[in-house]
Design a protein around this motif. Structure first.
Motif, short mmCIF file in Angstrom:
data_model
loop_
_atom_site.label_atom_id
_atom_site.label_comp_id
_atom_site.label_asym_id
_atom_site.label_seq_id
_atom_site.Cartn_x
_atom_site.Cartn_y
_atom_site.Cartn_z
N THR A 593 0.86 -1.19 0.00
CA THR A 593 0.00 0.00 0.00
C THR A 593 0.89 1.23 0.00
OG1 THR A 593 -1.71 -1.17 1.24
CG2 THR A 593 -1.82 1.25 1.21
N MET A 594 0.78 2.03 -1.01
CA MET A 594 1.61 3.22 -1.14
C MET A 594 1.10 4.32 -0.21
SD MET A 594 3.90 2.35 -3.18
CE MET A 594 4.24 1.11 -4.43
N PRO A 595 1.94 5.13 0.37
CA PRO A 595 1.48 6.23 1.25
C PRO A 595 0.80 7.34 0.45
CG PRO A 595 3.84 6.33 0.92
CD PRO A 595 3.40 5.04 0.30
N SER A 596 -0.07 8.07 1.09
CA SER A 596 -0.80 9.15 0.45
C SER A 596 0.07 10.40 0.38
CB SER A 596 -2.08 9.46 1.23
OG SER A 596 -2.74 10.57 0.66
N LEU A 597 0.06 11.03 -0.77
CA LEU A 597 0.82 12.26 -1.00
C LEU A 597 -0.09 13.44 -1.28
CD1 LEU A 597 3.68 10.83 -3.26
CD2 LEU A 597 3.72 11.23 -0.80
N ALA A 598 -1.36 13.36 -0.80
CA ALA A 598 -2.32 14.42 -1.09
C ALA A 598 -1.93 15.75 -0.46
CB ALA A 598 -3.72 13.99 -0.61
N HIS A 599 -1.31 15.67 0.72
CA HIS A 599 -0.94 16.93 1.38
C HIS A 599 0.20 17.63 0.68
CE1 HIS A 599 1.67 13.80 2.91
NE2 HIS A 599 2.56 14.76 3.21
N ARG A 600 0.89 16.94 -0.21
CA ARG A 600 1.99 17.56 -0.94
C ARG A 600 1.59 18.05 -2.32
NH1 ARG A 600 7.06 16.92 1.13
NH2 ARG A 600 7.30 15.50 2.91
#
Length: 619
Positions: A593-600
């Motif tokens: 499961t890849m980490p979320s990068l939405a905050h970036r």
């Protein structure tokens, strides 16, 4: 100005007070070479002397008051430890180092006058401390320490007179007395003490030449020579008596012979190759006697020493003993003492010749071991394997070992020839003839050794040529040996045996070369007879030589009547497996499961009219 350094003889010692022994010159030399004077750092050496002087004061409890400084005189009656004698020595060295530091600064200063005055005051202080050292040594130390203190005081006084430059004749006379005393101390000392005296003589001799030059410029050269001669005449008798007393005391002169267990007095002559060379120095005679005793042990232990390593080690120990004796002869020759210079040079050549004889003996042992190993290898080959190896002792020898040993023997023989040329006379001519005969024999043996290497490598023609050359050189060497005054029968027998063996091996190599040439001729004839232009002729496909590219050297017909029958190369080429890179399958990638990068991720700005008008859509 001057400092009296040859005062009265030492008074009788009080009961229960043994004279002290302090190596003054050696202490000064070691301190100067360790603490800055290798690089002319006089300031560093001065600081070291200050620290050491403070340590000595505390160690012997010789302090000058608790609060206010109160000078405490150092009298001979208060000297109970060798460190008391070191106090004026270290103080003199500190003042001298300060003076030399001031001298360096004055050379680059625009106003050197005050510095030179300060320099003279510090040198006068150093000379005063050296005179106090001389007084203490003459009252509380042994004869050698007293003489070394006198030599040091003379050196300080001569340096002071030289720097002042008022009377160059007096400065040269004081330094000449210092040189004579240092030479006498070297003659009555061990090898290490001779090296220390040589260290100070190297400083005194240029200063004497400079004083003589300045005196000659001022027109007082004759006066300087007369003053030096008068000073030598005045101190010669007293110096001779003191040195004679030093020779008689334990640790000086002939006491070196007593250190070897009370052995018999060493011989006054050294014999080498029938010639006798006088040995004027007692320590050199003792060192040569020790070396000769080890050489006798070597000759006696040759039969008992089993392995080559033991015999070579014995030979190396004897060569080291003669090397020590040679160092003593060179030291005596450098000091110009103990007899004439010609006698010392002749003795030096004789000892060098004995060392070369030992070198020849050593590498002869190595050569014998290499020849024995080669003979064992040949017998094993003739026996058809290694069946004979277990019955014969000895390590496997490489063919190159004999060549290296012969190269060393040739170099030693050439050095012996050059040494004999320097020696001259009938003895030198005899040694030159012996060296030339040995050189011819070693050249023959080297040619035979290289021929054996080529024979083992199956280079038959080259081996046969070198065996023939070795036989010719062996015959020439036999003639050279027979022309010598003393014929070496053992060497002649070895060369005659070498002639016969090289003739036999030459026949073997020639036979092998002829057989190889005949085999090649028969094979070429059979191959030529097998050539054919018939396309239906049998090919060598079963052997893997069906095409020209498969074997370029095979004399076969690869071309038939037509172009279609030509067998130059296989078209298309035969498929051959080639290595490929492995295939990697990442089976776990689908379960990560890849980490979320939405905050970036950057947010998009507002696009409405109001937001654009008031800037609400900006980030």
């Amino acid at each position: 100005e001057g400092v009296e350094t040859t005062g009265p003889q030492a008074p009788p010692e009080a009961p229960g007070r043994e004279p002290l022994s302090v190596p003054i010159l050696e202490t000064v030399r070691n301190a100067q070479s360790t603490h800055g004077l290798k690089h002319q750092e006089f300031s560093r050496y001065r600081q070291y002397c200050s620290r050491r002087l403070r340590r000595i004061y505390k160690g012997v409890r010789f302090l000058h008051g608790r609060g206010r400084f109160q000078k405490k005189a150092l009298e001979p009656a208060t000297v109970k430890d060798a460190r008391h004698v070191m106090i004026p020595l270290v103080a003199s060295e500190r003042a001298w180092a300060h003076a030399m530091d001031l001298k360096n600064e004055a050379e680059s200063s625009p106003a050197p006058g005050p510095m030179r005055s300060h320099l003279h005051r510090r040198l006068a202080k150093a000379a005063a401390h050296a005179a106090a050292l001389c007084t203490l040594a003459s009252a509380r130390c042994d004869s050698r320490t007293s003489l070394e203190a006198q030599a040091y005081a003379l050196l300080m006084a001569g340096t002071l007179a030289q720097e002042r430059g008022r009377d160059w004749a007096e400065a040269g006379a004081v330094l000449a007395r210092c040189r004579a005393l240092l030479a006498g101390l070297a003659a009555a000392g061990t090898f290490d003490q001779q090296a220390v005296c040589r260290y100070f003589l190297d400083q005194v001799e240029p200063a004497i030449r400079y004083c003589q030059y300045q005196a000659a410029r001022e027109g007082s050269g004759a006066h300087a020579a007369a003053a030096a001669g008068a000073g030598d005449d005045a101190a010669a008798e007293q110096l001779a008596s003191q040195l004679a007393a030093l020779q008689a005391t334990p640790g000086g002169g002939d006491s070196v012979a007593a250190a070897h267990g009370g052995a018999a007095a060493p011989a006054a002559d050294f014999e080498w190759r029938g010639a006798k060379f006088p040995v004027p120095d007692a320590r050199t005679r003792t060192a040569l006697q020790a070396a000769q005793e080890r050489e006798r042990e070597l000759v006696a232990g040759q039969a008992d020493a089993g392995s080559l390593e033991k015999r070579v080690a014995l030979s190396d120990r004897v060569a080291a003993a003669y090397g020590d004796a040679l160092s003593g002869v060179e030291a005596a020759l450098a000091l110009g003492q103990s007899g004439s210079v010609e006698e010392l040079r002749a003795l030096e050549r004789a000892v060098r010749g004995r060392v070369l004889d030992l070198t020849l003996r050593r590498y002869s042992l190595v050569l014998q071991a290499a020849d024995a190993g080669r003979a064992r290898a040949q017998r094993r080959r003739l026996a058809g394997g290694r069946a004979e190896r277990g019955r014969e002792a000895g390590a496997e020898a490489r063919p190159e070992d004999a060549v290296r040993a012969l190269d060393a023997l040739l170099a030693a023989a050439q050095q012996l020839h050059d040494l004999a040329a320097e020696l001259g006379g009938s003895v030198g001519e005899t040694i030159m003839d012996d060296a030339a005969a040995m050189t011819a024999g070693f050249q023959a043996q080297r040619s035979a050794a290289v021929a054996h290497i080529l024979l083992a490598a199956r280079s038959w023609r080259e081996a046969a040529s070198l065996f023939a050359r070795a036989g010719e050189l062996a015959g020439h060497a036999v003639e050279r040996h027979q022309e010598c005054e003393r014929v070496d029968e053992e060497a002649v027998r070895g060369l005659v045996s070498l002639q016969s063996s090289t003739a036999a091996f030459r026949a073997v190599a020639a036979a092998e070369a002829a057989a190889e040439a005949a085999a090649l001729g028969d094979r070429a004839a059979s191959d030529v007879e097998a050539l054919a232009l018939d396309p239906n002729a049998p090919t060598e496909s079963a052997a893997g030589h069906a095409y020209l590219c498969d074997d370029w050297d095979a004399p076969q017909a690869f071309v038939g009547e037509g172009k279609s029958t030509a067998r130059i190369a296989r078209i298309p080429p035969r498929l051959e497996p080639i290595p490929v890179r492995p295939i990697v399958l990442d089976a776990a990638l689908n379960y990560i499961t890849m980490p979320s990068l939405a905050h970036r991720v950057a947010k998009k700005a507002g696009t409405g009219v109001v937001s654009r008008l008031f800037g609400w859509g900006e980030r």
